[in-house]
Write a protein that holds these residues in place. Sequence first.
Motif, PDB file in Angstrom:
ATOM      1  N   ASP A  80       0.986  -0.342  -0.251  1.00  0.00           N
ATOM      2  CA  ASP A  80      -0.163  -0.012  -0.160  1.00  0.00           C
ATOM      3  C   ASP A  80       0.704   1.554  -0.171  1.00  0.00           C
ATOM      4  O   ASP A  80       1.694   1.064  -0.196  1.00  0.00           O
ATOM      5  N   ASP A  81       0.291   2.644   0.056  1.00  0.00           N
ATOM      6  CA  ASP A  81       1.133   3.715   0.213  1.00  0.00           C
ATOM      7  C   ASP A  81       1.736   4.188   1.093  1.00  0.00           C
ATOM      8  O   ASP A  81       2.117   5.371   1.094  1.00  0.00           O
ATOM      9  N   GLU A  82       1.526   3.316   2.562  1.00  0.00           N
ATOM     10  CA  GLU A  82       2.243   3.180   3.374  1.00  0.00           C
ATOM     11  C   GLU A  82       3.048   2.659   3.604  1.00  0.00           C
ATOM     12  O   GLU A  82       3.998   3.183   4.632  1.00  0.00           O
ATOM     13  N   GLY A  83       3.463   1.708   2.550  1.00  0.00           N
ATOM     14  CA  GLY A  83       4.742   0.427   2.654  1.00  0.00           C
ATOM     15  C   GLY A  83       4.297  -0.509   3.460  1.00  0.00           C
ATOM     16  O   GLY A  83       5.226  -1.375   3.395  1.00  0.00           O
ATOM     17  N   TYR A  84       2.917  -0.991   3.858  1.00  0.00           N
ATOM     18  CA  TYR A  84       2.773  -1.691   3.811  1.00  0.00           C
ATOM     19  C   TYR A  84       2.754  -2.928   2.829  1.00  0.00           C
ATOM     20  O   TYR A  84       2.183  -3.200   2.453  1.00  0.00           O
ATOM     21  N   SER A  85       3.478  -3.955   3.668  1.00  0.00           N
ATOM     22  CA  SER A  85       3.491  -4.879   2.193  1.00  0.00           C
ATOM     23  C   SER A  85       2.404  -6.741   2.920  1.00  0.00           C
ATOM     24  O   SER A  85       1.981  -6.995   4.370  1.00  0.00           O
ATOM     25  N   LEU A  86       1.873  -6.420   1.748  1.00  0.00           N
ATOM     26  CA  LEU A  86       0.573  -8.267   2.026  1.00  0.00           C
ATOM     27  C   LEU A  86       1.176  -9.541   1.693  1.00  0.00           C
ATOM     28  O   LEU A  86       1.558  -8.955   0.407  1.00  0.00           O
ATOM     29  N   VAL A  87       1.634 -10.121   1.423  1.00  0.00           N
ATOM     30  CA  VAL A  87       2.296 -11.751   0.954  1.00  0.00           C
ATOM     31  C   VAL A  87       1.744 -12.222   1.674  1.00  0.00           C
ATOM     32  O   VAL A  87       1.026 -13.182   2.644  1.00  0.00           O
ATOM     33  N   SER A  88       1.341 -13.296   0.294  1.00  0.00           N
ATOM     34  CA  SER A  88       0.247 -14.581   0.087  1.00  0.00           C
ATOM     35  C   SER A  88       1.319 -15.394   0.329  1.00  0.00           C
ATOM     36  O   SER A  88       2.167 -15.782  -0.673  1.00  0.00           O
ATOM     37  N   GLU A  89       0.568 -16.394   1.447  1.00  0.00           N
ATOM     38  CA  GLU A  89       1.675 -18.180   1.384  1.00  0.00           C
ATOM     39  C   GLU A  89       1.038 -19.382   0.676  1.00  0.00           C
ATOM     40  O   GLU A  89       0.036 -19.876   1.352  1.00  0.00           O
ATOM     41  N   ALA A  90       1.394 -19.237  -0.337  1.00  0.00           N
ATOM     42  CA  ALA A  90       0.534 -20.893  -0.999  1.00  0.00           C
ATOM     43  C   ALA A  90       0.773 -22.112  -0.188  1.00  0.00           C
ATOM     44  O   ALA A  90      -0.208 -22.785  -0.391  1.00  0.00           O
ATOM     45  N   ARG A  91       2.231 -22.171   0.146  1.00  0.00           N
ATOM     46  CA  ARG A  91       2.301 -23.435   1.053  1.00  0.00           C
ATOM     47  C   ARG A  91       1.929 -23.070   2.359  1.00  0.00           C
ATOM     48  O   ARG A  91       1.403 -23.841   3.399  1.00  0.00           O
ATOM     49  N   GLY A  92       1.667 -21.672   2.964  1.00  0.00           N
ATOM     50  CA  GLY A  92       1.716 -21.786   4.526  1.00  0.00           C
ATOM     51  C   GLY A  92      -0.035 -21.765   3.895  1.00  0.00           C
ATOM     52  O   GLY A  92      -0.515 -21.880   5.447  1.00  0.00           O
ATOM     53  N   ASN A  93      -0.957 -21.642   2.722  1.00  0.00           N
ATOM     54  CA  ASN A  93      -2.062 -21.490   3.036  1.00  0.00           C
ATOM     55  C   ASN A  93      -2.825 -19.919   4.191  1.00  0.00           C
ATOM     56  O   ASN A  93      -4.139 -20.647   4.589  1.00  0.00           O
ATOM     57  N   CYS A  94      -1.758 -18.978   3.542  1.00  0.00           N
ATOM     58  CA  CYS A  94      -2.864 -17.626   4.601  1.00  0.00           C
ATOM     59  C   CYS A  94      -1.968 -16.359   3.933  1.00  0.00           C
ATOM     60  O   CYS A  94      -1.291 -17.163   2.922  1.00  0.00           O
ATOM     61  N   PHE A  95      -2.485 -15.607   4.417  1.00  0.00           N
ATOM     62  CA  PHE A  95      -1.664 -14.077   4.288  1.00  0.00           C
ATOM     63  C   PHE A  95      -1.042 -13.089   5.364  1.00  0.00           C
ATOM     64  O   PHE A  95      -2.413 -13.064   5.889  1.00  0.00           O
ATOM     65  N   SER A  96      -0.358 -12.669   5.305  1.00  0.00           N
ATOM     66  CA  SER A  96       1.171 -11.947   6.148  1.00  0.00           C
ATOM     67  C   SER A  96       0.908 -10.384   5.466  1.00  0.00           C
ATOM     68  O   SER A  96       0.948 -10.429   4.671  1.00  0.00           O
ATOM     69  N   ILE A  97       0.770  -9.743   6.856  1.00  0.00           N
ATOM     70  CA  ILE A  97       0.976  -8.201   6.690  1.00  0.00           C
ATOM     71  C   ILE A  97       2.136  -7.961   6.910  1.00  0.00           C
ATOM     72  O   ILE A  97       2.060  -7.999   8.566  1.00  0.00           O
ATOM     73  N   TYR A  98       3.247  -7.257   6.693  1.00  0.00           N
ATOM     74  CA  TYR A  98       3.848  -6.580   7.275  1.00  0.00           C
ATOM     75  C   TYR A  98       4.268  -5.155   7.450  1.00  0.00           C
ATOM     76  O   TYR A  98       3.749  -4.412   6.617  1.00  0.00           O
ATOM     77  N   ASP A  99       4.639  -4.288   8.688  1.00  0.00           N
ATOM     78  CA  ASP A  99       4.764  -2.975   7.866  1.00  0.00           C
ATOM     79  C   ASP A  99       5.707  -2.187   7.359  1.00  0.00           C
ATOM     80  O   ASP A  99       6.657  -2.954   6.664  1.00  0.00           O
ATOM     81  N   SER A 100       6.193  -0.768   6.917  1.00  0.00           N
ATOM     82  CA  SER A 100       6.806  -0.659   6.456  1.00  0.00           C
ATOM     83  C   SER A 100       8.527  -1.298   7.284  1.00  0.00           C
ATOM     84  O   SER A 100       9.327  -0.579   5.787  1.00  0.00           O
ATOM     85  N   GLU A 101       8.171  -1.152   8.050  1.00  0.00           N
ATOM     86  CA  GLU A 101       9.685  -1.944   8.403  1.00  0.00           C
ATOM     87  C   GLU A 101      10.361  -3.332   8.583  1.00  0.00           C
ATOM     88  O   GLU A 101      11.220  -3.956   8.924  1.00  0.00           O
ATOM     89  N   GLY A 102       9.580  -3.852   7.760  1.00  0.00           N
ATOM     90  CA  GLY A 102       9.348  -5.069   7.505  1.00  0.00           C
ATOM     91  C   GLY A 102       8.848  -6.087   8.789  1.00  0.00           C
ATOM     92  O   GLY A 102       8.997  -7.454   8.552  1.00  0.00           O
ATOM     93  N   ASN A 103       8.459  -5.476  10.186  1.00  0.00           N
ATOM     94  CA  ASN A 103       7.742  -6.174  11.032  1.00  0.00           C
ATOM     95  C   ASN A 103       6.282  -7.390  10.581  1.00  0.00           C
ATOM     96  O   ASN A 103       5.246  -6.321   9.891  1.00  0.00           O
ATOM     97  N   LYS A 104       6.083  -8.327  10.908  1.00  0.00           N
ATOM     98  CA  LYS A 104       4.710  -9.106  10.293  1.00  0.00           C
ATOM     99  C   LYS A 104       4.216  -8.901  11.803  1.00  0.00           C
ATOM    100  O   LYS A 104       4.284  -8.493  12.745  1.00  0.00           O
ATOM    101  N   ILE A 105       2.737  -8.216  11.135  1.00  0.00           N
ATOM    102  CA  ILE A 105       1.897  -7.493  12.482  1.00  0.00           C
ATOM    103  C   ILE A 105       0.597  -8.383  12.061  1.00  0.00           C
ATOM    104  O   ILE A 105      -0.464  -8.189  13.134  1.00  0.00           O
ATOM    105  N   HIS A 106       0.070  -9.445  11.615  1.00  0.00           N
ATOM    106  CA  HIS A 106      -1.362 -10.050  11.094  1.00  0.00           C
ATOM    107  C   HIS A 106      -1.142 -11.021  10.643  1.00  0.00           C
ATOM    108  O   HIS A 106      -0.387 -11.317   9.092  1.00  0.00           O
ATOM    109  N   THR A 107      -1.684 -12.637  10.529  1.00  0.00           N
ATOM    110  CA  THR A 107      -1.708 -13.224   9.246  1.00  0.00           C
ATOM    111  C   THR A 107      -3.187 -13.231   9.028  1.00  0.00           C
ATOM    112  O   THR A 107      -4.106 -13.876  10.442  1.00  0.00           O
ATOM    113  N   VAL A 108      -3.531 -14.263   8.377  1.00  0.00           N
ATOM    114  CA  VAL A 108      -4.977 -13.992   8.230  1.00  0.00           C
ATOM    115  C   VAL A 108      -5.333 -15.927   7.390  1.00  0.00           C
ATOM    116  O   VAL A 108      -4.036 -15.813   6.119  1.00  0.00           O
ATOM    117  N   ALA A 109      -5.427 -16.600   7.868  1.00  0.00           N
ATOM    118  CA  ALA A 109      -4.606 -18.292   7.512  1.00  0.00           C
ATOM    119  C   ALA A 109      -6.402 -18.429   7.231  1.00  0.00           C
ATOM    120  O   ALA A 109      -7.492 -18.425   6.605  1.00  0.00           O
TER     121      ALA A 109
END
Length: 637
Positions: free
Chosen positions: A575-604
């Motif tokens: 997003d325009d704040e630098g947050y990354s949303l990453v889908s994980e094919a083998r993990g069957n989820c997607f995770s959100i990272y803040d602009s510093e690369g810290n994981k802040i949330h996961t949707v399974a």
Amino acid sequence: MAPFSVHEPLPFSRVELRKAPFERETWTYFALLYLHNGRGNYLDFEPLGVLCLVTSARSKVGGASVLPQNLHLGFEVEVAGYMSKMVNNTTHKSHTVTDISTVAKTHQKEITGILEDAKEVVTKLTGATDGNNRMIEQVEISKRNAFVAINQAFERLQQTLEERKKTLLSELEAISLSKTIALTLQKEQFEKMVLDLGHYTDMASQILQTHTDHEIVALEGLIPTELQAALKRIQTISLTPNQHSNITVSLQTDDLVVQLSKLGEIIVFAPSPSSSTWMSTSVASVGTRYHVKVQSKTSKREEYPHGGVEVKGEMRSKTHNGAVVVGEVEDHRDGTYTITLTPQTAGPHQLLITMDSQHVQNSPNDLDVRPKRDYHTLCNAQQVIQCNKPYCVAIHDNGDIYVLSDDHCIYVFDQASQLKNIIGSSGCGDGQFAWPSGLSIKGDVLYVADSGNHRVQKLTSSGKFIRKFGQQGSGRGEFSWPMAVTIDSNNQVFVSDWDNHRIQIFNIHGDWLSTIDGTGSGNHSFQSPNGLALDPQGNIHVAAFNSNTIKVFTKEDVYVRMYGDPNGPSGIAIDDEGYSLVSEARGNCFSIYDSEGNKIHTVANLRNPRNILLDSRNGSVFIANCDANTVLKYSLK
């Protein structure tokens, strides 16, 4: 001191009149009165100047206007030297004594206005003085910068000249040595020949002097043969020195000296705020740093390559009582400045950028600050599309949803999830696909990573073929299973090249520009790049599927950082704040990272999720839930 009152008719000991004509038949007199105090002294009230106003019709005695000698007044005075107030108005013949308090109020109002004007002028002058002081400081800073630049330039020139001098002297020494060695060897050869000839001639002379005729006959042919052979060898050799002695140098110093004598110029010019420009990130969010880059320019709109200019930035709310956020300014000393502001309230704001207290181009400017996104509130997973093996989803500006499917085609749905169109079919022809994996929309143009055909195709949003580029291979512009495609604001096209372990960059016409190679070692190593996305700074985030990480590079292939531990990262959105949303094919989820690369949330609880998409219009998240044959939509509370 308490005032004393005078209510008795008193003669004026001295009256001075100063007239000011206002009307044709009436004069107004300013009477400066000196009253007798009965003790032989006078009370002088001149510091106040006016005790009363006397209005009189014209009466002249001997050509001079006069007042009657027996003018009766009622008033209060203070011994301290000023009149407190008039008690009453007394009319005497044609003379009128006016209440001084009314006049005083008028004058007080006038004086108060003048004082306020003076205060405003003083404030401006103080500001101007401060501005001059700052400018004097900037002049000193500019002088120091120029001083350093001059010294550095001439030190570089001196160093360059010294290095060149050493090079020339070294070349001179080498050439001289080479010539000397060659001439010495030739000389030694001549000397040896002289010795050989001397040996044979000495031998021949001795034989002639000491041998008998029989002995000379016995040696017939021996001495002449050897001597003639030696002479013949000498005749085949050049007796001219094999090296000439001339060694010259061409320095062409005359022109250089002239150029050096005119080297440099002290330029006195200043940046022009009205010509200076700025650019910023597109959207501001509460609590998130908002960056503005300012480029100072001259009045000729040329870049001003020096720092030291006073640059300020403010963000003013239009709703929250005009709340102001003052920016932090970083001077890069090259004519550019970065202003960082962190808005505290949402809603409409005004952005003001000034340079030397003057607005730069396009300042002030309206800016909408949106509430901070809280991805912890992602909820209400809604199945919006159902189709066979969705692999990638993209949204057109008009809201239409485009889905790449294992059916070797693109399904197009409207915002109500109703099927509108089917683009393409299985095959290798123009507009046909083989396991297409990546899709990006720019305006009305679709960019499709046609994985099985090892190419990228461009089509209109209705499916009309435009062009294609790439073929199977490992050379520049060739692909081996391209998996994702995205386009930046400069119309550069980025393609993840799965089996070649690299990201290739093209222009909008499909011409190769550069490569980010993942086949290196250390930080430059990544395997099987799948998803890719660009952050607000323009850096490239690579979802390396078989490396289980996200790596970040500049467009110039400079490693920035890595983050996350995703299990088979298959897609990424930023997003325009630098947050990354990453889908994980083998993990069957997607995770959100803040602009510093810290994981802040996961949707399974997903099934082989592939591409992930962020709808910038409302913050909704779409994900291609491949093995569940659905496209899911998550909304923020």
